[in-house]
Design an enzyme around this catalytic site. Structure first.
Site, short mmCIF file in Angstrom:
data_model
loop_
_atom_site.label_atom_id
_atom_site.label_comp_id
_atom_site.label_asym_id
_atom_site.label_seq_id
_atom_site.Cartn_x
_atom_site.Cartn_y
_atom_site.Cartn_z
N HIS A 1 -28.72 15.71 -16.66
CA HIS A 1 -29.85 17.54 -15.18
C HIS A 1 -30.17 17.43 -14.44
CE1 HIS A 1 -31.03 21.89 -14.82
NE2 HIS A 1 -32.36 21.36 -14.53
N ASP B 1 7.12 7.71 -7.30
CA ASP B 1 7.69 9.67 -6.76
C ASP B 1 9.36 9.38 -6.79
OD1 ASP B 1 5.10 9.68 -6.03
OD2 ASP B 1 5.65 10.31 -3.64
N VAL C 1 9.74 31.43 7.51
CA VAL C 1 9.96 31.54 9.03
C VAL C 1 11.48 31.45 8.80
CG1 VAL C 1 9.67 29.75 10.40
CG2 VAL C 1 7.77 29.57 8.73
N GLY D 1 7.34 20.54 0.98
CA GLY D 1 8.46 19.37 -0.24
C GLY D 1 7.79 17.62 0.39
N GLY E 1 2.43 26.49 1.96
CA GLY E 1 0.47 27.06 1.53
C GLY E 1 0.11 25.65 -0.19
N GLY F 1 0.80 -1.12 -0.23
CA GLY F 1 -0.06 -0.32 -0.15
C GLY F 1 1.08 1.24 0.15
N GLY G 1 15.28 -3.74 1.44
CA GLY G 1 15.66 -4.54 0.42
C GLY G 1 16.99 -3.14 -0.27
N LYS H 1 -7.80 11.32 2.79
CA LYS H 1 -8.82 11.86 2.82
C LYS H 1 -9.91 11.17 3.00
CE LYS H 1 -6.86 13.31 -0.64
NZ LYS H 1 -5.34 13.23 -0.18
N ILE I 1 -0.67 19.84 0.24
CA ILE I 1 -0.49 19.23 1.46
C ILE I 1 -0.96 20.23 2.88
CG2 ILE I 1 0.84 17.80 3.26
CD1 ILE I 1 2.16 16.45 0.57
#
Length: 466
Positions: free
Chosen positions: A439, A307, A233, A266, A177, A39, A114, A51, A180
């Site tokens: 509709h 990613d 910051v 990020g 901003g 997962g 691994g 979510k 996430i």
């Protein structure tokens, strides 16, 4: 069909999709992941739990909004332990389903870390090794925490910690901003936190068309305690069990105290500690694995998806890359070129877009026509109490071909797939306008946006062009 041994390192949406698809095509497949169930971040610490919490946040907002419709509820009571349990129950059910699918497909799932010994051998944390013919690398990413937040200790949260709902802080600072930060800010605000968002640029959701962001920003200004744009910051320190934060806006410094600080600036790819130096895999200057359009790395035996292979960091992008990679291994003419990748920000209202944005068109000097339909003219949006939305089309001049679609409004994420289909099929505004939509629905706004372009819109009036 080849019975080559394929190892998939990483069992997120990209990894398990690659493993399952390869098994369906006849490969011997081993799926390796540090989590006890497949997962990845998406299911265990990202998309799904966030979510679930956003659904609860939306329910709380609607219960308050219902007063305007003549329905009054008592103030809700939050049972944090029960809420955590419900969220984890969803994750457990879905991850358990993936374990079952592994068994059904004959995929061997190994719950260990691994690392590559060489281009054909994976060393497991338990001491064993796996020899393979090909490998799909799908190790994902993790939140990036800048060094200047290290002094605040446990008061600083990343998205993973925030999703665990350790507590509902009275004052919460969100640094970043982007999607996430705004999603988690919406959750904690609905649960009772006073939320401040700090963003370095001059607008929320950098890179998203401003007309799509404006309705969301207007609502968040009322929901959040503060939104600080063009703000940095400078430092964070822990004092008396609180986070003491120094910020700078337009050269002016300010100091505030928060109970918790969520950093969402990020993510960085998970490429360290994998033994990639023992292979021919190359990384770019940001640490992402270099791949071609077939998701092939510079090492002939290793492909990379998701990613770890670069932006955009989206689960559905990883899943599609998985199919491209496995198709390539199977000898098919596969390529990730010219893919239309939708993006969704699951705030309230949601923002979704695909294809060419108006901002990209302007910055690249691409002449386009913009057609918009305001949801104030949508009967369904009015009945839902969500008339603040807009549907826009980015169209090619002359032909009216759909190049991009952007939507802000209730359920925008459920509507954007029609835009993806329209772009992929080379549809024109006329095609969308001639497709009969039911509709009253929000999906009609896509049809009516096309009608705006054609000058035939029923529910809004535009003066004919001379």
């Amino acid at each position: 069909m080849s019975k080559d041994h394929l190892v998939v390192l990483g069992a997120g949406p990209g990894g398990y999709t690659a493993a399952f698809y390869a098994a369906d095509l006849g490969y011997k497949v081993t799926l390796v992941d540090a989590n006890d169930k497949p997962g990845g971040v998406c299911l265990h610490r990202g998309c799904i739990p966030s979510k679930a919490l956003l659904h609860v946040a939306g329910l709380l907002r609607e219960s308050r909004q219902a007063k305007e419709w003549g329905v009054c509820f008592d103030d809700p009571t939050i049972d944090l332990e029960l809420l955590r349990g419900w969220k984890e129950g969803i994750v457990g059910k879905m991850s358990g389903g993936l374990v079952t699918l592994c068994k059904q497909r004959g995929v061997s799932f190994i719950n260990q870390r691994g690392a590559f010994e060489n281009s054909n051998t994976l060393k497991l944390a338990g001491g064993n090794s796996i020899n393979f013919d090909r490998c799909v690398l799908a190790t994902g990413s993790q939140p990036a925490i800048p060094d200047n937040f290290r002094n605040a200790g446990s008061l600083v949260m990343d998205s993973t910690t925030a999703l665990n709902l350790p507590e509902i802080p009275e004052r919460l600072l969100i640094v970043g901003g982007g999607y996430i930060g705004l999603e988690m800010g919406s959750v904690y605000s609905a649960l009772g936190s006073r939320v401040t968002v700090v963003e370095m640029t001059d607008g929320l959701l950098p890179g998203v068309d401003r007309d799509l962001v404006r309705p969301l920003q207007a609502l968040l200004k009322n929901e959040f305690e503060s939104i600080c744009l063009s703000t940095k910051v400078l430092s964070v320190a822990e004092r008396d069990q609180s986070g003491f934060v120094t910020m700078e806006t337009a050269g002016e410094r300010s100091e505030e105290t928060f109970d918790r600080i969520l950093v969402s600036v990020g993510r960085r790819p998970n490429t360290s500690g994998l033994g990639l130096e023992n292979t021919k895999v190359e990384l770019d200057d940001k640490g992402f694995v270099k791949v071609d359009l077939k998701r092939q790395t510079s090492d002939p035996t290793i492909l990379a998806i998701g990613d770890v292979a670069g932006e955009p960091m989206l689960a559905h992008k990883a899943s599609h890359e998985a199919r491209v990679a496995v198709d390539y291994l199977s000898g098919k003419n596969a390529s990730f070129a010219d893919r239309v990748i939708p993006a969704v920000v699951f705030t309230d209202p949601e923002i979704a877009w695909c294809g060419l944005t108006e901002s990209e068109a302007r910055s690249n000097n691409v002449d386009v026509v913009i057609a918009k339909f305001p949801w104030g003219a949508s009967g369904r949006a009015q009945t839902l109490g969500h008339a603040e939305g807009t549907t826009k089309l980015v169209l090619e001049i002359g032909t009216g071909r759909v190049l991009g679609v952007g939507i802000v409004g209730h359920g925008a994420g459920e509507l954007i797939a029609e835009g993806v289909l329209a772009i992929n099929m080379g549809a024109k505004a006329e095609d969308l306008a001639n497709c009969i939509h039911p509709h009253p629905t929000l999906s009609e706004t896509l049809m009516e946006s096309a009608e705006v372009f054609l000058g035939t819109a029923t529910h809004i009036y535009k003066r004919p062009r001379k």
